[in-house]
Design an enzyme around this catalytic site. Sequence first.
Site, mmCIF file in Angstrom:
data_model
loop_
_atom_site.group_PDB
_atom_site.id
_atom_site.type_symbol
_atom_site.label_atom_id
_atom_site.label_comp_id
_atom_site.label_asym_id
_atom_site.label_seq_id
_atom_site.Cartn_x
_atom_site.Cartn_y
_atom_site.Cartn_z
ATOM 1 N N CYS A 16 0.836 -1.197 0.000
ATOM 2 C CA CYS A 16 0.000 0.000 0.000
ATOM 3 C C CYS A 16 0.873 1.250 0.000
ATOM 4 O O CYS A 16 2.092 1.178 0.141
ATOM 5 C CB CYS A 16 -0.937 0.012 1.214
ATOM 6 S SG CYS A 16 -0.092 0.184 2.795
ATOM 7 N N CYS A 361 -6.534 5.373 11.755
ATOM 8 C CA CYS A 361 -5.509 4.861 10.844
ATOM 9 C C CYS A 361 -5.792 5.337 9.405
ATOM 10 O O CYS A 361 -6.901 5.136 8.902
ATOM 11 C CB CYS A 361 -5.478 3.340 10.882
ATOM 12 S SG CYS A 361 -4.907 2.687 12.467
ATOM 13 N N CYS A 363 -4.690 4.389 6.401
ATOM 14 C CA CYS A 363 -4.353 3.524 5.255
ATOM 15 C C CYS A 363 -5.369 3.625 4.120
ATOM 16 O O CYS A 363 -5.014 3.772 2.957
ATOM 17 C CB CYS A 363 -4.232 2.074 5.716
ATOM 18 S SG CYS A 363 -2.594 1.676 6.340
ATOM 19 N N ASP A 405 -4.377 18.066 -34.647
ATOM 20 C CA ASP A 405 -3.662 18.328 -35.889
ATOM 21 C C ASP A 405 -4.494 17.705 -37.013
ATOM 22 O O ASP A 405 -5.344 16.846 -36.755
ATOM 23 C CB ASP A 405 -2.280 17.687 -35.821
ATOM 24 C CG ASP A 405 -1.534 17.803 -37.130
ATOM 25 O OD1 ASP A 405 -1.472 18.908 -37.679
ATOM 26 O OD2 ASP A 405 -1.043 16.772 -37.623
ATOM 27 N N THR A 407 -3.267 16.605 -40.650
ATOM 28 C CA THR A 407 -2.640 15.572 -41.461
ATOM 29 C C THR A 407 -2.071 14.450 -40.598
ATOM 30 O O THR A 407 -1.245 14.676 -39.726
ATOM 31 C CB THR A 407 -1.516 16.175 -42.321
ATOM 32 O OG1 THR A 407 -2.053 17.269 -43.070
ATOM 33 C CG2 THR A 407 -0.940 15.139 -43.263
ATOM 34 N N ASP A 602 0.489 13.616 -34.277
ATOM 35 C CA ASP A 602 1.135 12.370 -34.686
ATOM 36 C C ASP A 602 2.418 12.108 -33.906
ATOM 37 O O ASP A 602 3.100 11.116 -34.157
ATOM 38 C CB ASP A 602 1.416 12.359 -36.192
ATOM 39 C CG ASP A 602 2.352 13.479 -36.622
ATOM 40 O OD1 ASP A 602 2.972 14.111 -35.760
ATOM 41 O OD2 ASP A 602 2.453 13.717 -37.840
#
Length: 725
Positions: A16, A361, A363, A405, A407, A602
Amino acid sequence: MADASALKLRIEGMDCGSCAAKIETAMRRLPGVADVEVSVAGESLSLTLDEDRTSRATIKAKIAALGFHALDPAPGPGLQAHDHAPTHGHWAASAKGRLVIASGALLAAAWVVSLAGPQWAEWPYVAAAVVGLAPILRRAFAGAMNGTPFSIETLMSVAAVGAIAIGEAPEAAVVVFLFAVGELLEGVAANRARAGVKALVDLIPRTARRVRDGVVEAVPAEALEVGDLVLVRPGDRIPSDGAVQAGTSEVNEAPITGESAPVLKEIGSTVYAGSVNANGELHVAITKAAADNTIARIVHMVEEAQGSKAPTARFIERFSRWYTPGAMALALAVVVAPPLLLDGDWRTWIYRGLAVLLIACPCALVISTPAAVASGLAAGARRGLLIKGGAALEALGRVTTVAFDKTGTLTVGHPGVTDVVAIEGSMESMLGKAAAVERNSSHPLGAAIVEEAVARGVEIPQAFGGGIATPGKAVTGRLKSGFVSVGSPRHAVEGGLMTAAVSDRVAALESEGKTVVVVSEGKRLLGLVALRDRPREDAVAGLARLRALGLRTVMLTGDNARAAAAIAVELGLEHRAELLPEAKLAAIAGYRAEGPVAMVGDGVNDAPALAAASVGIAMGGGTDVALETADAALLKDRVGGVAELVVLSRATLSNIWVNVAIALGLKGAFLVATLTGAAPLWMAILADTGATVLVTANALRLLRFDPARSSAVKAARPTARRDGG
């Protein structure tokens, strides 16, 4: 630290975020140690070490004192460290499993003794509590000595010892047993979360059939070198990235890209490690070694991403540093305030104060975010959605604008024939003659014309000799029927071939963003061929899905305004054209001022814009640039993957807040019950152990989440607006 070197260790028993925090804190306190990174998902510790100041043995000893086991990574490149890593066996064989069995057996024995002789009941419970508490006390002391005084082990130890001191040994024994069970369940859940990355590693076959001098031999996959030729039979997994040298087959790339339909592979086609050959025999030339193939890079990226901390996780960690001491102060106030101010019973309020310690606690709260992020990253990787860390995963769910974009991103990236107009003779004859002239051309327009002729089944006549190219004007070839030219409209005008009607037709086609070439034979104009870069098949549907998610879509391109407008109208999105790189950056900055923005490109020429956006997304089909440039990459190489990324991010964010609500809600409910005397001490541990298990189980649900099938994505219909914005 001039002589410092990198050190990486495998850490067993780390389940954890608080475990990782203890190790990180202890390492940072050692002289000569820097750049400490601890990954729960990867079970690893990475740091930079000056061994003149701190030895490796000291590092391992510190880790062992904290209750973990440090191992050197296995030798071998890339994935081989995973291949030889110890596997997690049955829970009963682990240290935590043995502790559960021992403390449970002692608790049962104490209960039997209490039934047989009530006068002896106290001491068996004390023994059961002490045996179960001993390893917890050791870890609490080690944590305190190494910079983590307010750990869960500290809270547990104080609560259990306090319970024994006030005569509540049975409660102490039950609390210790439940704590051990909770830690065991955490370990089981953590191993399930790690299984996502292990499943990727398991895609790589252990052996390959290498072909040398016509002889096929079985060799380890990691022994393959770039340039080796391997035989891949039907049903085999491809051992590493490569290019098909011989054979034709369909390949199932679903484990790598998430693409469900088999993909046809022919000579020259790229294949990826881990994909499955379906029905034909392939000879593949290896282009990437085992440590550098697509699966290896994906595993490395996912592990690094899981090791990085999301903004929410960093906030909760900072909060927990103050939360735990504050909770201890609250517990002390619960112990002393009622007796001193309200004449309350000391024993009663000590008991309730100890219960508050257990409830406090942290956790479940600490693990609420990293567990969800790790599951979300693994779920995405399984479906070809690679995200580089929790920060990018969170940011994707908050974007308000998605910029593309043109192309290669919204379009396929190369021209295709859109119109074939015959002026004299048949369309088939004109197209065949144009293809004959362009057959040996490397120009993308010429290649597109040949491709169109082949696709239509048009007969392509034989050309005699090579074509004669006049740069920027035309290509001319000699056919049986005469000399045929394929050139620009301007070249045709100069040759006196264009009539007013043909010029009008050319202008109309060009107004649609198309490039027009003129086909002529001698002094006769045969026809026109119009070409344009075509939208991807799923572009309309992908953009519609984004709009259905409430996102603004815009296209940013350096292409000319006419071509950009034509694509934008067809796809139904805003556009800005003729943008130089600095203008693209300015546009991204403007959108970002209005809210988080994602940039999709790309991964090559869009790198500056990808970096300037809140989240950069590369469409790259697994290329190096796609995996390394942006914050996320789409292995499916589809526009629809952007919507899937957003949906996955939103699902992860929702999971995180549910986890936080579970953690704080249970603590709040048990706190009220404890202060009113309605909850016994042993039930208080459920406020943490129970919450931790619930939070982890909820996070693991994301491993099965498929963003492509989510109602948020399916609700979008593949319809596009035609208003251009």
